[in-house]
Design a protein around this motif. Structure first.
Motif, short mmCIF file in Angstrom:
data_model
loop_
_atom_site.label_atom_id
_atom_site.label_comp_id
_atom_site.label_asym_id
_atom_site.label_seq_id
_atom_site.Cartn_x
_atom_site.Cartn_y
_atom_site.Cartn_z
N LEU A 39 28.01 38.18 32.27
CA LEU A 39 26.71 38.72 31.88
C LEU A 39 26.62 40.21 32.17
N CYS A 40 27.23 40.65 33.26
CA CYS A 40 27.18 42.06 33.68
C CYS A 40 28.40 42.79 33.12
N THR A 41 28.42 42.99 31.82
CA THR A 41 29.61 43.53 31.16
C THR A 41 29.94 44.96 31.57
N GLN A 42 28.96 45.69 32.07
CA GLN A 42 29.21 47.06 32.53
C GLN A 42 29.13 47.16 34.05
N GLY A 43 29.05 46.01 34.70
CA GLY A 43 28.99 45.98 36.16
C GLY A 43 30.25 45.39 36.75
N HIS A 44 30.14 44.90 37.98
CA HIS A 44 31.31 44.33 38.66
C HIS A 44 30.85 43.32 39.69
N VAL A 45 31.64 42.26 39.83
CA VAL A 45 31.35 41.21 40.81
C VAL A 45 32.42 41.25 41.91
N TYR A 46 31.96 41.23 43.15
CA TYR A 46 32.83 41.16 44.32
C TYR A 46 32.60 39.81 44.98
N GLY A 106 40.56 29.80 46.70
CA GLY A 106 40.87 31.13 46.18
C GLY A 106 41.81 31.08 44.99
N ALA A 107 42.81 30.21 45.07
CA ALA A 107 43.74 30.04 43.94
C ALA A 107 43.02 29.47 42.73
N ILE A 108 42.09 28.55 42.96
CA ILE A 108 41.31 27.98 41.86
C ILE A 108 40.45 29.05 41.19
N ILE A 109 39.83 29.91 42.00
CA ILE A 109 39.01 31.00 41.45
C ILE A 109 39.85 31.89 40.53
N LEU A 110 41.04 32.24 40.96
CA LEU A 110 41.89 33.11 40.15
C LEU A 110 42.30 32.43 38.85
N ARG A 111 42.51 31.12 38.89
CA ARG A 111 42.82 30.41 37.65
C ARG A 111 41.61 30.41 36.71
N ASN A 112 40.43 30.23 37.27
CA ASN A 112 39.22 30.27 36.44
C ASN A 112 38.98 31.67 35.89
N ARG A 113 39.24 32.67 36.70
CA ARG A 113 39.11 34.06 36.24
C ARG A 113 40.01 34.32 35.04
N ALA A 114 41.25 33.85 35.14
CA ALA A 114 42.21 34.05 34.05
C ALA A 114 41.81 33.24 32.82
N SER A 115 41.38 32.01 33.03
CA SER A 115 41.02 31.15 31.91
C SER A 115 39.84 31.71 31.12
N LEU A 116 38.87 32.29 31.82
CA LEU A 116 37.70 32.86 31.18
C LEU A 116 37.91 34.30 30.75
N GLN A 117 39.07 34.87 31.08
CA GLN A 117 39.42 36.25 30.72
C GLN A 117 38.38 37.23 31.26
N VAL A 118 37.97 37.01 32.51
CA VAL A 118 37.03 37.90 33.17
C VAL A 118 37.82 39.02 33.85
N THR A 119 37.46 40.25 33.57
CA THR A 119 38.22 41.40 34.09
C THR A 119 37.43 42.27 35.06
N ASN A 120 36.14 42.02 35.21
CA ASN A 120 35.31 42.82 36.12
C ASN A 120 34.93 42.00 37.35
N TYR A 121 35.94 41.44 38.01
CA TYR A 121 35.73 40.51 39.12
C TYR A 121 36.83 40.72 40.14
N THR A 122 36.43 40.99 41.37
CA THR A 122 37.37 41.20 42.47
C THR A 122 37.19 40.10 43.51
N LEU A 123 38.27 39.41 43.84
CA LEU A 123 38.23 38.35 44.85
C LEU A 123 38.89 38.81 46.13
N VAL A 124 38.20 38.59 47.25
CA VAL A 124 38.76 38.83 48.57
C VAL A 124 38.96 37.48 49.23
N GLN A 125 40.17 37.23 49.70
CA GLN A 125 40.46 35.99 50.42
C GLN A 125 40.17 36.22 51.89
N GLY A 126 39.10 35.62 52.40
CA GLY A 126 38.73 35.83 53.79
C GLY A 126 37.38 35.22 54.08
N LYS A 127 36.92 35.39 55.30
CA LYS A 127 35.65 34.82 55.74
C LYS A 127 34.62 35.92 55.93
#
Length: 338
Positions: free
Chosen positions: A197-204, A213-234
């Motif tokens: 939805l935020c095509t000119q924004g970014h999600v952290y 975390g691995a599942i998130i990255l697979r979903n990111r790739a499947s949906l071809q989302v490019t404005n999304y940064t994942l941090v693996q941590g607490k």
């Protein structure tokens, strides 16, 4: 123009190199979007890089537009652009054409090519690139069904269900350029839909479980989302390095709920929204205590959906677990702190 005045200035227009490239390729250009990476060396693209990367803005334009003309540089080459598309897993949706040394003796036009071919070739300088998108996602823009997301199995459920997700995203009051935090991302469903939805924004996003975390990255790739940064941590570890958010979603807190709410309210932009989902009375109570001590305006919605299920030749309704959606808005007049 401001110093001399419009009446004192004569502008003599000329053909741009993008126009010339389109003419050479017999490519209509009235719907073309122009982008430029003719600046400092951006370095090679890294999946999950944020707006600080010199190719980030170009990538967002490429995945939104059908035809883009790109002004390159000796460092930010056609090959580098192609490798970025390959890294993001979207190369199959694009083709590229390169025009070398236009209007010079060494002019050479490389007609539409596979992205992989461009990634492995060098091209004479100066050059411009046309990038054409050949495939368009048919996924709904909003309200994807739960099955569209990969989820942890056999213990499913680490996903915000579609009905709750839709209301939560609505309450985040997202804008096209919003910066969003997704804390306790689970399968990534809320953050990934927010990014779309935020095509000119970014999600952290941050998630402590490595399998999720691995599942998130697979979903990111499947949906071809490019404005999304994942941090693996607490969380809250790592949040200090993120830019201030316009909206925050907390789907999981890992026992750090009080501190997370305090940090999010302090960092949230004035007028921004904090949305939290709770399935337990205890966590809801803790969150309400924190909000009561702040200057935010908040409200709670309990949402319990029921979905139809077949029974013999008929259908019945099966209830989903009730969820509290707690929403807080930071006052616009509040310059900082809570």
């Amino acid at each position: 123009m401001e110093k001399l005045g419009r009446s004192s200035v004569l502008i003599l227009p000329n053909l741009s190199l993008i126009q010339v490239a389109c003419a050479r390729l017999k490519q209509p250009w009235q719907g073309l979007r122009i982008a430029s990476v003719h600046n400092r060396d951006a370095g090679e693209w890294s999946v999950g890089a944020g707006p600080e990367h010199g190719l980030h803005e170009l990538l967002q334009v490429l995945v939104r537009e059908k035809l883009v003309g790109v002004l390159t540089s000796p460092e930010n080459t056609p090959g580098r652009i192609a490798r970025m598309l390959l890294a993001e897993g979207v190369a199959g949706d694009f083709e590229m054409a390169v025009a070398e040394c236009l209007l010079q003796d060494g002019e050479c036009i490389h007609d539409w090519m596979d992205v992989t071919v461009v990634s492995q070739r060098g091209f004479a300088e100066p050059n411009v690139v046309l990038v054409r998108r050949c495939a368009v996602s048919r996924d709904a823009l909003f309200g994807l069904e739960d099955a569209r997301f990969d989820q942890r199995k056999p213990d499913k459920g680490l996903i915000t269900k579609r009905e709750v997700r839709a209301v939560s995203l609505a309450r985040m009051a997202l804008q096209r350029d919003s910066v969003v935090w997704d804390i306790g991302a689970g399968s990534g469903s809320v953050g990934l839909e927010a990014a779309r939805l935020c095509t000119q924004g970014h999600v952290y996003a941050i998630e402590k479980n490595t399998e999720d975390g691995a599942i998130i990255l697979r979903n990111r790739a499947s949906l071809q989302v490019t404005n999304y940064t994942l941090v693996q941590g607490k969380a809250p570890a790592g949040l200090a390095e993120w830019p201030d958010p316009d909206a925050v979603f907390i789907g999981g807190s890992g026992g750090e709920l009080r501190e997370l709410i305090q940090i999010c309210l302090a960092r949230l932009s004035p007028g921004g929204h904090l949305v939290m989902n709770f399935a337990t009375l205890e966590n809801l109570g803790t969150a309400l205590e924190c909000l009561a001590a702040s200057a935010t305006v908040w409200d709670v919605t309990q949402l319990q959906a029921a979905r139809s299920r077949p029974i013999l030749e008929m259908h019945r309704l099966q209830a989903e677990n009730p969820v509290w959606i707690l929403c807080a808005e930071k006052p616009v007049s509040e310059a900082g702190g809570v």
